[in-house]
Enzyme design. Structure first.
Site, PDB file in Angstrom:
ATOM      1  N   SER A 119       0.828  -1.198   0.000  1.00 25.93           N
ATOM      2  CA  SER A 119       0.000   0.000   0.000  1.00 25.93           C
ATOM      3  C   SER A 119       0.875   1.265   0.000  1.00 25.93           C
ATOM      4  CB  SER A 119      -0.970  -0.044   1.185  1.00 25.93           C
ATOM      5  OG  SER A 119      -1.973   0.926   1.067  1.00 25.93           O
ATOM      6  N   ASP A 174      -9.955  -4.780  -4.392  1.00 30.91           N
ATOM      7  CA  ASP A 174      -9.408  -3.815  -3.435  1.00 30.91           C
ATOM      8  C   ASP A 174     -10.289  -2.575  -3.375  1.00 30.91           C
ATOM      9  OD1 ASP A 174      -7.860  -1.945  -1.997  1.00 30.91           O
ATOM     10  OD2 ASP A 174      -5.987  -2.777  -2.757  1.00 30.91           O
ATOM     11  N   HIS A 208      -8.006  -5.342   0.066  1.00 34.92           N
ATOM     12  CA  HIS A 208      -6.779  -4.599   0.355  1.00 34.92           C
ATOM     13  C   HIS A 208      -5.981  -5.348   1.420  1.00 34.92           C
ATOM     14  CE1 HIS A 208      -4.231  -1.098   0.018  1.00 34.92           C
ATOM     15  NE2 HIS A 208      -4.244  -0.923   1.330  1.00 34.92           N
TER      16      HIS A 208
END
Length: 224
Positions: A119, A174, A208
């Site tokens: 991320s 995601d 995610h």
């Protein structure tokens, strides 16, 4: 080690079981620490590799109503046209480059050092590699994007990593860093480095997060 005028604890380190001849520097995501990733690497480590998982400094994050949390730089929004914390991104990148330099001083050649991240950490790892003058082994970028994308290719003009290998992984479910960010990033990356050295893996149904297949670098599991 980390900047933004805020201190951060020393990195979580998984030492090599034998003499370290290579290193992985892996950067966690927003609000996290390096400890969980260090534990993950301890379970899949290679004996000659030292794994370094730094912790981001704690700072107010605009995206989360200015609440303080571990963050490599400020995030104003997650849409393609959101403003970016250019100063914070560049400062964080310089700190990671200093960490790379320290490992080189410790005896590990830069071309045996791999950057990676999840991320926000993956975003910082891509930016750092593209702007580094140290030749790196490559980057593993999970569920992320390329920061300051409009500063390229100029920002990478002096980069030593035109031929580095990049593994980029993204879940197609995601909800935080949409899959389109990953696919657009890989297309931009192909214009900046040798496209033959870029691998983009899609993980069907993955939100995610990272699954065991991602952590171990395996191919995505397809439904029958």
């Amino acid at each position: 080690m980390c900047g933004n005028n805020m201190s951060a604890p020393l990195p979580a380190i998984v030492p090599a079981a034998r003499k370290a001849t290579a290193a992985v520097i892996f950067l966690h995501g927003l609000g996290d620490t390096g400890h969980g990733w260090a534990e993950a690497f301890a379970g899949i480590r290679m004996p000659h590799v030292k794994y370094i998982c730094p912790h981001a400094p704690t700072m107010p994050v605009s995206l989360n109503m200015r609440m303080s949390m571990p963050s490599w730089f400020d995030i104003y929004g997650l849409s393609p046209d959101s403003n970016e914390d250019e100063t914070g991104i560049k400062r964080a990148s310089e700190n990671i480059k200093a960490l790379i330099d320290q490992e080189v001083k410790n005896g590990i050649p830069s071309h045996r050092i791999m950057l990676g991240g999840f991320s926000q950490g993956g975003a910082l790892s891509l930016y750092t590699a593209l702007t580094s003058q140290q030749k790196l082994a490559g980057v593993v970028a999970l569920s992320c994007w390329l920061p300051l994308r409009n500063s390229f290719p100029q920002a990478a003009a002096n980069s030593a990593n035109k031929d580095m290998h990049v593994l980029q992984c993204h879940g197609d479910a995601d909800p935080l860093v949409p899959f389109i960010f990953g696919s657009q990033t890989v297309e931009r990356m192909k214009s900046l480095i040798n496209p033959a050295n870029i691998t983009f893996k899609t993980y069907r149904g993955l939100p995610h997060s990272a699954c065991p297949e991602v952590s171990e670098g395996k191919s995505p599991q397809r439904p029958p």
